[in-house]
Scaffold this active site. Structure first.
Site, PDB file in Angstrom:
ATOM      1  N   HIS A 198     -38.752  49.083  12.019  1.00 26.25           N
ATOM      2  CA  HIS A 198     -38.353  49.107  13.434  1.00 26.25           C
ATOM      3  C   HIS A 198     -37.348  50.240  13.647  1.00 26.25           C
ATOM      4  CE1 HIS A 198     -36.670  47.963  17.285  1.00 26.25           C
ATOM      5  NE2 HIS A 198     -37.752  47.234  17.465  1.00 26.25           N
TER       6      HIS A 198
ATOM      7  N   GLU B 248     -34.706  50.408  15.212  1.00 27.46           N
ATOM      8  CA  GLU B 248     -33.303  50.002  15.054  1.00 27.46           C
ATOM      9  C   GLU B 248     -32.919  50.006  13.578  1.00 27.46           C
ATOM     10  OE1 GLU B 248     -33.667  46.425  17.351  1.00 27.46           O
ATOM     11  OE2 GLU B 248     -33.934  47.655  19.142  1.00 27.46           O
TER      12      GLU B 248
ATOM     13  N   GLU C  57     -43.638  52.252  19.421  1.00 29.07           N
ATOM     14  CA  GLU C  57     -42.494  51.923  20.263  1.00 29.07           C
ATOM     15  C   GLU C  57     -41.672  53.186  20.523  1.00 29.07           C
ATOM     16  OE1 GLU C  57     -41.456  47.400  19.828  1.00 29.07           O
ATOM     17  OE2 GLU C  57     -40.290  48.563  18.403  1.00 29.07           O
TER      18      GLU C  57
HETATM   19  O1  LIG Z   1     -37.951  46.949  20.256  1.00 31.24           O
HETATM   20  C1  LIG Z   1     -38.731  46.258  20.887  1.00 31.24           C
HETATM   21  C2  LIG Z   1     -39.584  45.277  20.213  1.00 31.24           C
HETATM   22  O2  LIG Z   1     -39.565  45.442  18.833  1.00 31.24           O
HETATM   23  C3  LIG Z   1     -38.832  46.377  22.354  1.00 31.24           C
HETATM   24  O3  LIG Z   1     -37.722  45.768  22.913  1.00 31.24           O
HETATM   25  P1  LIG Z   1     -37.698  45.506  24.510  1.00 31.24           P
HETATM   26  O4  LIG Z   1     -38.987  44.777  24.821  1.00 31.24           O
HETATM   27  O5  LIG Z   1     -36.484  44.666  24.721  1.00 31.24           O
HETATM   28  O6  LIG Z   1     -37.649  46.842  25.154  1.00 31.24           O
END
Ligand SMILES: O=C(CO)COP(=O)(O)O
Length: 252
Positions: free
Chosen positions: A95, A97, A167
């Site tokens: 991910h 993050e 994403e």
């Molecule tokens: O990072 C995400 C899912 O892994 C997306 O987050 P949001 O749907 O809050 O934008």
């Protein structure tokens, strides 16, 4: 036809009671897995309980990360065998993050993808560009490099079973969704990258989710696109009602 996958990534949210309540509320309402796969990606401490609660239902439980090693001196880490042992079936890997804040690299994501398959865990492999990269017209090459690196060395069967989540980082938690055309353009490219790198069959079979500010109001439009096979959803997956609406959209 590729079956859609709707995955709710709770990230570091919910206390234990709230997590249990969510699963109790949704587990008998999600649509049959023949039509759509419904997955909740929960924090580690809740996984054994949630797996047990969801057992025998159409709701699957995922981890949000794992280490690639089996066991050993890796304080604070969780291994693939631990996840498989408690009945977890999917795992989110790479991910943005984790790439940005926890030093995850293409190399570790690849090691984790191999480790996931060694334990029959389905990896949800995340890729995506920053706003700067998009503005510099680098989206396609960034995503292509991430996809190739993540899948390196996997067998054709493993690639076919993988889920890739596109994403765009600038759309995560910002309320800025990529337009369905922008999202589909990249997902189509990812499919071509997989087809060229692995095989046409693998490109056709791999499921590609879009993630980034997906919500009940925009999910239909996104899922109607030719190469988008589901959604990885943060904020809008935290409420049971909203998650169920997303699952319903995936079954249409
Ligand atoms: O990072 C995400 C899912 O892994 C997306 O987050 P949001 O749907 O809050 O934008």
């Amino acid at each position: 036809m590729r079956k859609k996958v709707i995955a709710g990534n709770w990230k570091m949210n919910k206390l234990f009671g709230e997590a249990v309540e969510f699963v109790e509320e949704t587990k008998n309402k999600v649509v049959s897995q023949d039509k759509v796969e419904s997955v909740v990606c929960a924090p580690f401490p809740y996984l054994p309980t949630l797996v047990e609660k969801a057992n025998g239902t159409e709701l699957a439980v995922a981890a949000q990360n794992m280490h690639f090693e089996e066991s050993g001196a890796f304080t604070g880490e969780v291994s693939p065998s631990m996840l498989a042992d408690i009945g977890v079936t999917y795992v989110v890997l790479g991910h943005s993050e984790r790439r940005e804040m926890f030093a995850e690299t293409d190399e570790t994501v690849n090691k984790k993808a191999h480790a996931a398959f060694a334990h029959n865990l389905i990896p949800i492999i995340c890729v995506g560009e920053t706003l700067d990269q998009r503005e510099a017209n680098e989206t396609m090459t960034i995503v292509e490099d991430q996809v190739k690196a993540a899948l390196a060395g996997l067998s054709e069967e493993q690639v076919k079973a993988s889920i890739i989540a596109y994403e765009p980082i600038w759309a995560i938690g910002t309320g800025k969704t990529a337009t369905s055309e922008q999202a589909n353009e990249v997902c189509t490219h990812i499919r071509k990258v997989v087809a060229d790198a692995v095989s046409a069959t693998a490109g056709d079979a791999v499921r590609i989710q879009y993630g980034g500010s997906v919500k009940p109001a925009n999910v239909d439009e996104l899922l109607s696109q030719s190469d988008i096979d589901g959604a990885l959803v943060g904020g809008a997956s935290l409420e049971a009602d909203s998650f169920l609406q997303l699952v319903e959209a995936g079954a249409k």
